[in-house]
Structures are given as C-alpha cells and as structure tokens.
Design a protein around this motif. Sequence first.
Motif, short mmCIF file in Angstrom:
data_model
loop_
_atom_site.label_atom_id
_atom_site.label_comp_id
_atom_site.label_asym_id
_atom_site.label_seq_id
_atom_site.Cartn_x
_atom_site.Cartn_y
_atom_site.Cartn_z
N TYR A 14 43.22 40.57 29.82
CA TYR A 14 43.37 39.23 29.25
C TYR A 14 42.30 38.97 28.21
O TYR A 14 41.13 39.37 28.37
CB TYR A 14 43.26 38.19 30.37
N ILE A 56 41.62 42.95 34.88
CA ILE A 56 41.82 42.32 36.18
C ILE A 56 42.57 43.29 37.08
O ILE A 56 43.63 43.80 36.71
CB ILE A 56 42.62 41.01 36.03
N ARG A 88 36.44 36.82 24.95
CA ARG A 88 36.08 37.62 26.12
C ARG A 88 37.28 38.42 26.58
O ARG A 88 38.39 37.88 26.73
CB ARG A 88 35.59 36.73 27.26
N GLU A 124 39.95 32.33 39.55
CA GLU A 124 38.66 32.96 39.29
C GLU A 124 38.27 32.72 37.84
O GLU A 124 39.10 32.82 36.93
CB GLU A 124 38.71 34.46 39.56
N THR A 125 37.03 32.37 37.62
CA THR A 125 36.51 32.19 36.27
C THR A 125 36.17 33.55 35.68
O THR A 125 35.32 34.28 36.22
CB THR A 125 35.26 31.29 36.27
N ILE A 126 36.84 33.90 34.61
CA ILE A 126 36.53 35.15 33.92
C ILE A 126 35.22 35.02 33.16
O ILE A 126 34.37 35.92 33.20
CB ILE A 126 37.68 35.51 32.95
N HIS A 127 35.06 33.87 32.48
CA HIS A 127 33.80 33.64 31.76
C HIS A 127 33.61 32.14 31.62
O HIS A 127 34.49 31.43 31.13
CB HIS A 127 33.82 34.31 30.40
N GLY A 176 46.66 33.72 32.90
CA GLY A 176 45.35 33.38 32.35
C GLY A 176 45.46 32.14 31.48
O GLY A 176 46.52 31.84 30.93
N SER A 192 34.54 43.19 32.28
CA SER A 192 34.78 42.33 31.13
C SER A 192 33.65 42.49 30.14
O SER A 192 32.53 42.86 30.52
CB SER A 192 34.96 40.87 31.56
N VAL A 224 37.98 40.52 38.78
CA VAL A 224 37.72 40.99 37.42
C VAL A 224 36.97 42.31 37.54
O VAL A 224 35.80 42.35 37.91
CB VAL A 224 36.91 39.96 36.62
N ALA A 253 38.94 40.80 29.57
CA ALA A 253 38.80 41.02 31.01
C ALA A 253 39.86 42.00 31.49
O ALA A 253 41.02 41.92 31.11
CB ALA A 253 38.92 39.70 31.77
#
Length: 709
Positions: free
Chosen positions: A500, A520, A516, A468-471, A437, A95, A92, A518
Amino acid sequence: MKKIFSFALFVLLTFSSITLAQGSFTSGPEVAQCIHHDTSPPLRDIPEAPVTQSRWRDGLSQFLTIAPKFEGQFQPDPVLQENIGSRGDAFVFQSWDGIAASGFAPPDPSGDVGPNHYMLGVNVRFQIWNKTGTSLLGPSNLGTIWSGFPGPWSTSLNDGDPIVLYDEAADRFFIAQFSLPNFPNGPFYILIAVSQTGDPTGSWHRYGFSYTNMPDYPKFGIWPDGYYMSANAFSSGSLNYVGTINAAFERSQMLTGAAAQSVTFNGSGATTWSFLPSDWNGATTPPAASPNYFLQAHDNTWYGGSDGVDIYSFTVNWTTPASSTFTGPSFIATAAFNLLSGNSTIPQQGTGTLLDHLGQNRAMNRLDYRNFGTHQSMVVCQTVNAGSNRAGMRWHEFRKPGVSWVLHQEGTYAPADAFHRWMGSVAINSAGHIALGYSKSGTTMFPAIAFTGRFASDPLGQMTIPEETIHAGLGAQTGLNRWGDYSQMVVDPNGNNFWYINQYQQTTGSFNWRTRIANIDYMIPVELVSFVAKAQRDEVELNWRTATETNNQGFEIQRMSSNGEFDQVGYVAGFGTTTEPKSYSFIDSKLETGSYTYRLKQIDFDGSYEYSYEIVVEIEIPLEYALEQNYLNPFNPSTKISYTIPEDGFVKLAVYNLLGEEVATVVNSFQKADKYEVNFNASGLSSGIYVYKIESSNFSASRKLVLMK
C-alpha cells in the motif's frame, strides 16, 4: 486531477435523464494509431530530465468535478460497521518512506510490485526500490522515462496523474501519465511506457496517443487483450465536462515495442463519470474472450433511482477494431449510501484547514479483479458519508459465478471514534482475503495512513482485522485543501502480501507531503515456542510446539551433514491455519556416535519458508558391555543399577540370594544398544548380602549389593 496552483474549477452539469441507458455513449469505436513509439536506452543510464515548464500554473492540482442533479436526503447506512475488528492476524511486515514533495500537490501516489522491485510514481517524480526498501533508481522526474521521446509532448513531460501497474502475466511494469502542452487547449496526450523486461531500471517501450478533449484523472487496468483506460473528458479551451474517455491499447504490440493501436468509446456527460477499468491480478487468466469491465458508482442524487454501481463490458477486436463494442450498463443495487456535503470536510489536529475528501460519487483506484476458477471477483471502494458528514469507506465485493455479476458483500468501515477515513484503495489476494487502506484524520489527530481487512472465511460485510496505523502523521497540511486524488493497494505476485502507498505530513505546512510504502502480511507467523532434542541410544527424538499457525503446509526436518550443509531427513505435515497450540515430534534413527545439528524448515502452502534456530545433540553409543556397582551400597530399601550393552539383544537383570535362588527380576526384555539405569526396590527382602547378575547373548556379569534395614 492535475497541476495548477491557485484555483479550483467546479464544472456543473445538468442531466436530461435520471437513469442510465444503452445510449449513454456519444461515439465509438474510434480507432487510432499511436503517434510515435520507440524503445528507450536503459532507464538507469538516462540522465535525469529537468522539470519542463508545465502549461498548468505551478503547484496545486486543478480540481475538476461535476455536481449532483438531485437534492439528496440522508439515509441510514444499513451496512455501517462502527466496531473495530478483533482478529490480530495481519501486520505491517515492512515499510519505508517513498517520494517526498517536490513543489506540487497533491502527490497522487501510485505504486506496484513485481517479484524483485517496487515502483512508485507521484506528481511529478518516480522511484524504484528492491523489495527490502533499498533504492535502485531515483527519485527522478517523470519526464526521464520519456527523455528523448520525440513528439508534440516533448516540452510537457512532467504533467503527472501517473499510474504505475505491474503486468504479472508478462512480468513487465507499466506507467502512464498525461501530457498537456497546449493547456487549456488541445490536443492532449496520454504517454505510456512498458518495461522491456521485468527489471524497471532497464529499457522501456514508449508510446504517445492523442485526444481532442483533456483526459483528466486517467485510470488504467491490465487485461489479457489490452491495457485499458478511463478518463474524465473536459473540452478543449472551455474545460466543460463532456463525458468519459474509455480506451483500449494494444498490449500484445506494446510488449514487443511494435506500433500499437487504440480503440476508444466516448461516454455521455449526462450519464458517465469517473469509470474504473478492471485490473487483472493473479495467475489465472479471465475466461477466454472475457471483456474488460468498467465500473462507476451510481448514487441516486446523481442519476436517480437507487444507489448501486453500473458495470459496462468493453470487448476489443484487434483484427477488426471497428467491430469492438462497449455495452451496458448492468446496474447492481447496493445498500444505500450517502455522499458527503461540500468538498473540503476533513478536519485535522491543530488547524482549521479542512481537507478535500474526493467523495463525489467516485469509485477509488483500483477496480481489482481476480479469477478464482469457481467465480470471478472484483473489489472496489469509495468515500461516503457515515453520518454527521463524517467520512467512511464503503467497500464492495462483486462476484460472477456464472453469466452475471452480483453483489457478494459490502460494508461501510467507519468505527465510532469521531475520526474520518477517506481516499481508500482495496485489493483481494489469492486466498480471497481483502485489505483496505485509507487516510485517517480528525480534530485530535494529524492525517495518518491506516489499514484494515478481512479473511475469506470471516462473516460477510465485516472488516475483522484490527485497524493498524501504517504511519502516523506528525503535522497538518495548511494553506491548501487539496489532499490527494488517490492511493493504491495491490497484491504481491506471491498472491499473499498486500502493498500500500499513501501520503502523510511529517511537519505542519504546505507542499511538504511525504509518502509511505507498506508491505502487509496476512499470515500469522508460525510461532515456534519450543524446539528440543533428546538422544536415546542410536536415535534422536525431536519435539517442537507452536502457538499459532497460518497456511502452514508443514516442516522439513534438516540435519547438518559433514560438509556443513543441511539435508532433509524427514517431513511432518502442519495444521494449516490454527490459533490453537500444536505439538510435533520426529525420530531420527540409526545414528552413529557423534554430534548432530538439527533445524526445522517451516513451509507455507505458497512455497515460502522460514528456518528455526539450530539445536545440537550428542549421540554416545556404548562400545562395550559393562555392569556398574550399584549406588547407594549399602542401601535401604532402593538402589540404582547401571549397565551398558553395545548391541541390540535380549537382556535379563536379576537379583539372587547367596544360595543362588532368584529373588527378584529387574529387567527381562529386548533392549537396544545404550546405557541404562534402573531402580531396584528391595522393600520385600530381608537384610543381607545379595548378588545381581546381567545376562545377554554375548555377555554375563555379576556384582554384590548389601541391603541394611
């Protein structure tokens, strides 16, 4: 599907056939003119419009759906991926928080990105940022975009279901929503706005189109000859499901603000549901005269037969609109997939409230299209039952290498960790890399936003990039089951980065969702582990080393000039994409005495670049000949002799005894102007006094040395 607080309507159908047929459309083409069109003042100058009283009950979006006809039996998923990938090649890049709740649910976030802006629409607001996350406009009510736009929709400008797209070929932003001033009765309206330039804070060309049946869950796609839409149609008054609305809008006119037509085909309620029009991205246009492609998921519990997808072809003719055609379906079989039982099945940490999954045989926003020249490609995803009624993401890539679409690859991403993954969106970039996503939740996890992906060269059907955790969510949604209707993954106009948008909960509660955004990046940053310089006479040798590289075209070597600007003095090609360490060198020659500052400009194949840190090196070109006294002196058995020559030439340095006989040759070669230090080993000589002498074309000198053993 849109706004109403307190109830959910489930519309049940029965089907008269178990397979789709050419006669699956009830009417069309229907040709219509926009009811009204105009061009707004600059959006940045329009005061925010109030939230007009919606004909929906405040708050919760109404849930309009249909039910399968056949009883399904769970089939093992042959393309289930239960492992998490191990390629650490995506991250990321940046974000930031998008728009937060404003009294409505679900948010239905839809956002897209241009060269300089990111625009987001939710229920019932919009906002515009630059690409580093600085807000330029908003958040403001959706109705602000159509403020002062006369028509029967004027009292219903915030009904929602927004879709935001970026028209890359025209450098314009596109936004649409529905307007339901007479709900549950018609007529109903679709409002569309196209930015006048690439700046979405400027003026917009605005349009209104009328429909007899309610156009719910509208989805859009950009194509060279039109803006295309599909929506689920619910009858005026009774809100019975009657099929799909599939429309084309006259893009060429809408880009100039002129009056525009629409052409519509209405799909049968027995055989069509939740279509997606193809949304063209990338610099290469679809082949000449290509139709827009409409896709729907084809689960065997709905339509019988085998699991797969149905693809239709919409060919519009703006010269003779009545000759437009909507043909199909072309059925493409996929690996068997299973639908989730029930509508609210997603668990959350800390609450018994289950969330809706929207897995009712529904392809999820968007149907992403890209033309690679050798083939055309479309990617799409949907929520499926990965086993034990646990939600996972089925994704497909379809290719058209010739005359027909074929399944290229597919997979169901559902790592064996007890978490649910749903409400996804997928996109493919110019390199053929894919990003997926989705929302992620479980009994030990609050709803979060996450992504995975793959590279074009990876094994087919596998998401190889580690999830991967974006948020991470910090709370659960309580008091209502409606989570969201869609999210949106898109590709930056640079052809590489993915963007995303999805929702999460900052705290536990109702109607307090947040969104949120992001950015990427799938490119491994070229990891520079060393960069050094060494002066040699009138040259500087630069050496650098990388640990990993992705899409590395090469390095410009830049040297600072006397005016403080950097100039290119050389170029070294890169190794493209590699996870192996690589070493580079470059020699900058014919320099004069002075201080020199260097840096590297690393350039990717897409033209993007990044600078290294700067290094400084001193060049000291000798100004006169010199022969220094050896050190140590006396010595045994070795000593160092230093000398300087101010110009290139042949040099001889030799050692003589006191009789004048040469007993050792230390240097006898062509040398460049510089300072030198050589080692003389006298282990083969007897103790005594000796003379060392230097000779060149313009210089001769000698000194004594003492060997004491």
